[in-house]
Design a protein around this motif. Structure first.
Motif, mmCIF file in Angstrom:
data_model
loop_
_atom_site.group_PDB
_atom_site.id
_atom_site.type_symbol
_atom_site.label_atom_id
_atom_site.label_comp_id
_atom_site.label_asym_id
_atom_site.label_seq_id
_atom_site.Cartn_x
_atom_site.Cartn_y
_atom_site.Cartn_z
ATOM 1 N N ASN A 68 -7.853 11.018 -8.598
ATOM 2 C CA ASN A 68 -8.759 11.008 -9.756
ATOM 3 C C ASN A 68 -8.517 12.182 -10.692
ATOM 4 O O ASN A 68 -8.887 12.125 -11.859
ATOM 5 N N TYR A 122 0.840 -1.188 0.000
ATOM 6 C CA TYR A 122 0.000 0.000 0.000
ATOM 7 C C TYR A 122 0.878 1.242 0.000
ATOM 8 O O TYR A 122 1.934 1.260 0.635
ATOM 9 N N HIS A 142 -7.762 4.527 -4.383
ATOM 10 C CA HIS A 142 -9.015 4.645 -3.644
ATOM 11 C C HIS A 142 -8.903 5.873 -2.750
ATOM 12 O O HIS A 142 -7.878 6.067 -2.090
ATOM 13 N N THR A 143 -9.934 6.694 -2.718
ATOM 14 C CA THR A 143 -9.971 7.848 -1.834
ATOM 15 C C THR A 143 -11.048 7.610 -0.786
ATOM 16 O O THR A 143 -12.182 7.266 -1.121
ATOM 17 N N ILE A 144 -10.669 7.747 0.476
ATOM 18 C CA ILE A 144 -11.603 7.571 1.584
ATOM 19 C C ILE A 144 -11.487 8.773 2.507
ATOM 20 O O ILE A 144 -10.540 9.567 2.387
ATOM 21 N N ARG A 186 -3.214 3.599 -2.539
ATOM 22 C CA ARG A 186 -2.935 2.837 -3.759
ATOM 23 C C ARG A 186 -2.649 1.421 -3.303
ATOM 24 O O ARG A 186 -1.729 1.179 -2.533
ATOM 25 N N ARG A 187 -3.475 0.491 -3.747
ATOM 26 C CA ARG A 187 -3.306 -0.901 -3.369
ATOM 27 C C ARG A 187 -2.847 -1.699 -4.562
ATOM 28 O O ARG A 187 -3.409 -1.611 -5.635
ATOM 29 N N ARG A 236 -5.122 0.038 -8.012
ATOM 30 C CA ARG A 236 -6.171 1.045 -8.122
ATOM 31 C C ARG A 236 -5.934 2.087 -7.034
ATOM 32 O O ARG A 236 -5.437 1.769 -5.961
ATOM 33 N N GLU A 280 -3.377 7.322 -13.229
ATOM 34 C CA GLU A 280 -3.539 5.882 -13.031
ATOM 35 C C GLU A 280 -3.337 5.114 -14.333
ATOM 36 O O GLU A 280 -2.628 4.107 -14.367
#
Length: 68
Positions: free
Chosen positions: A28, A8, A54-56, A66-67, A52, A38
């Motif tokens: 994004n 990660y 991911h935004t949290i 980023r995983r 991918r 990306e």
């Protein structure tokens, strides 16, 4: 991550404490030239890896992961 099956990358986490902080990195919206970051990374990295962004939100603060 060398030799590990998964890894990660985190944006918005303080290195020394692991606490969430504000990041200005917007996965994004990021681009390399006119290409989304990306897509550019997926095409350009060697060896090829699947990942991918991911935004949290944690406590109202944006964290980008980023995983692999």
């Amino acid at each position: 991550m060398n030799g590990q099956p998964h890894g990660y990358l985190l944006w918005g986490i303080e290195d020394s404490t692991g606490k969430p902080i504000v990041t200005t990195f917007a996965a994004n919206d990021a681009k390399k030239g006119n290409e989304p970051l990306e897509a550019w990374l997926l095409r350009s990295l060697e060896p090829k890896i699947a990942f991918r962004f991911h935004t949290i939100k944690i406590n109202g603060k944006g964290i980008v992961i980023r995983r692999d």
